[in-house]
Design an enzyme around this catalytic site. Structure first.
Site, mmCIF file in Angstrom:
data_model
loop_
_atom_site.group_PDB
_atom_site.id
_atom_site.type_symbol
_atom_site.label_atom_id
_atom_site.label_comp_id
_atom_site.label_asym_id
_atom_site.label_seq_id
_atom_site.Cartn_x
_atom_site.Cartn_y
_atom_site.Cartn_z
ATOM 1 N N ASN A 1 1.291 -1.097 -0.086
ATOM 2 C CA ASN A 1 0.260 0.005 -0.259
ATOM 3 C C ASN A 1 1.324 1.551 0.097
ATOM 4 O O ASN A 1 1.123 1.842 0.648
ATOM 5 C CB ASN A 1 -1.330 -0.145 0.940
ATOM 6 N N HIS B 1 3.015 4.672 0.030
ATOM 7 C CA HIS B 1 3.067 6.151 -0.502
ATOM 8 C C HIS B 1 4.049 6.959 -0.469
ATOM 9 O O HIS B 1 5.404 6.488 -1.116
ATOM 10 C CB HIS B 1 1.906 6.495 0.805
ATOM 11 N N HIS C 1 6.921 5.616 1.610
ATOM 12 C CA HIS C 1 8.040 4.281 1.179
ATOM 13 C C HIS C 1 8.811 4.432 -0.190
ATOM 14 O O HIS C 1 9.454 4.417 -0.507
ATOM 15 C CB HIS C 1 6.910 3.305 0.674
ATOM 16 N N LYS D 1 9.828 7.281 10.732
ATOM 17 C CA LYS D 1 7.737 7.469 11.126
ATOM 18 C C LYS D 1 7.747 6.293 12.138
ATOM 19 O O LYS D 1 6.805 6.700 13.218
ATOM 20 C CB LYS D 1 6.969 7.235 10.006
ATOM 21 N N ARG E 1 -2.234 3.463 7.039
ATOM 22 C CA ARG E 1 -3.525 3.902 8.226
ATOM 23 C C ARG E 1 -4.633 4.917 7.800
ATOM 24 O O ARG E 1 -5.637 5.204 8.367
ATOM 25 C CB ARG E 1 -3.099 2.489 9.368
HETATM 26 P P1 AMP Z 1 5.488 0.047 6.501
HETATM 27 O O1 AMP Z 1 5.010 -0.272 4.859
HETATM 28 O O2 AMP Z 1 4.139 0.777 7.154
HETATM 29 O O3 AMP Z 1 5.438 -1.977 7.006
HETATM 30 O O4 AMP Z 1 6.379 0.876 6.630
HETATM 31 C C1 AMP Z 1 7.493 0.600 5.612
HETATM 32 C C2 AMP Z 1 9.266 0.972 5.870
HETATM 33 O O5 AMP Z 1 8.537 2.313 5.540
HETATM 34 C C3 AMP Z 1 9.366 1.694 7.309
HETATM 35 O O6 AMP Z 1 11.101 1.607 7.323
HETATM 36 C C4 AMP Z 1 8.307 2.654 7.753
HETATM 37 O O7 AMP Z 1 9.548 3.530 8.911
HETATM 38 C C5 AMP Z 1 8.440 3.781 6.227
HETATM 39 N N1 AMP Z 1 7.448 4.474 6.373
HETATM 40 C C6 AMP Z 1 5.961 4.613 6.790
HETATM 41 N N2 AMP Z 1 5.460 5.823 6.557
HETATM 42 C C7 AMP Z 1 6.665 6.845 6.195
HETATM 43 C C8 AMP Z 1 6.567 7.705 6.257
HETATM 44 N N3 AMP Z 1 5.709 8.524 5.788
HETATM 45 N N4 AMP Z 1 7.815 8.412 5.551
HETATM 46 C C9 AMP Z 1 8.637 7.939 5.341
HETATM 47 N N5 AMP Z 1 8.761 6.815 6.005
HETATM 48 C C10 AMP Z 1 7.154 5.730 6.569
#
Ligand code: AMP
Length: 282
Positions: A28, A30, A33, A146, A184
């Protein structure tokens, strides 16, 4: 971009690569990522991304089943970023048998803040990250600030287990109004989305109070309580708003505060059914 789900196929594809930069995600995707992919490119080559919604890190009443899965759109975004391999294992690929060996982070880091409110969360995170690192064997891996505590837990794990990878932190990417981008956020109604900005605004107010002059440990507690009360009065259910030392995420003593210990304020709060987290380095 090659899309690979099987661990052995991944190893075959990456054989001989010793400068790979890895970005694990749950999909998902954004701009947050994608900023990690760009940072990865500056630190290694080729860039390997993964998408895996890791059941181990979700509690029984959490959102594993409804976590947004947008594989096609994610693939398109990663192609545009020039990612070389997307590792997208199924649960059978990554956990072909029950995952009985787990990584348990130490209490002092793993059971505070997120670890207190999401029992088992960091064990699930560490276990999957260690396994992914062992599959990809990158030179560097990028994680977002984050998820501040997660970044620290992973960094400590790699340090203590002597995993030969550099962990690179990435700054938080925010929407125009300041809300940290998160998969989320998609759960929020339009009214909730408008309200959501108050999480970072509250953290900014906390920051201002601390920067006004020297604060004591007792004053810090009061600032935290006031910030929680403020969010509660707006209809939020805060789990915590905590001002901690950046180096170990423990509370700062008066003498540490006197000697300009570097701080970070971390927050987790529910708005309706959606739990949001954010943080701000002070
Ligand atoms: P997730 O898919 O939520 O597990 O996140 C994957 C990676 O992206 C993790 O290292 C998160 O900390 C990073 N991440 C998620 N949201 C952000 C954001 N807004 N800015 C920078 N990194 C992010």
């Amino acid at each position: 971009m090659k899309i690979i789900s099987d661990i052995q196929d991944l190893r075959d594809q990456l054989r001989g690569q010793n400068r790979a930069a890895f970005v694990p995600t749950m999909g998902n995707l954004h701009e947050g990522h994608l900023s990690l992919m760009r940072l990865a490119k500056q630190h290694g080559d080729p860039v390997i991304a993964s998408i895996f919604v890791n059941r181990l890190q979700f509690g029984p009443n959490e959102d594993f089943d409804k976590y947004p899965r947008t594989f096609e759109a994610d693939v398109e975004k990663l192609e545009k970023e020039g990612v070389y391999v997307l590792f997208a294992p199924t649960e059978k690929d990554l956990y072909p048998e029950p995952q009985e060996y787990r990584v348990e982070p130490p209490q002092n880091l793993g059971k505070i803040l997120e670890g207190e409110f999401r029992p088992g969360f960091f064990q699930g995170v560490c276990t999957v990250v260690l396994k992914l690192l062992s599959c990809v064997q990158p030179k560097v891996a990028v994680f977002g600030k984050k998820d501040y505590q997660q970044l620290m837990v992973i960094r400590q794990m790699c340090h203590q287990l002597a995993i030969p990878v550099d962990i690179i932190p990435a700054e938080t990417i925010r929407a125009e109004d300041g809300l940290a981008l998160s998969s989320r956020n998609g759960y929020l109604s339009s009214e909730e989305r408008a309200e959501a900005v108050h999480l970072i605004q509250t953290l900014q107010q906390v920051q201002e109070k601390i920067l006004q002059g020297r604060v004591t440990a007792a004053e810090i507690l009061q600032i935290e309580r006031d910030a929680c009360a403020q969010l509660s009065s707006r209809g939020w259910q805060p789990d915590y708003i905590s001002i901690r030392k950046r180096k170990d995420l423990l509370s700062a003593s008066d003498s540490e505060l006197q000697s300009d210990e570097k701080l970070v304020v971390l927050a987790a709060a529910k708005l309706g059914k959606t739990r949001l987290i954010d943080n701000l380095e002070i």
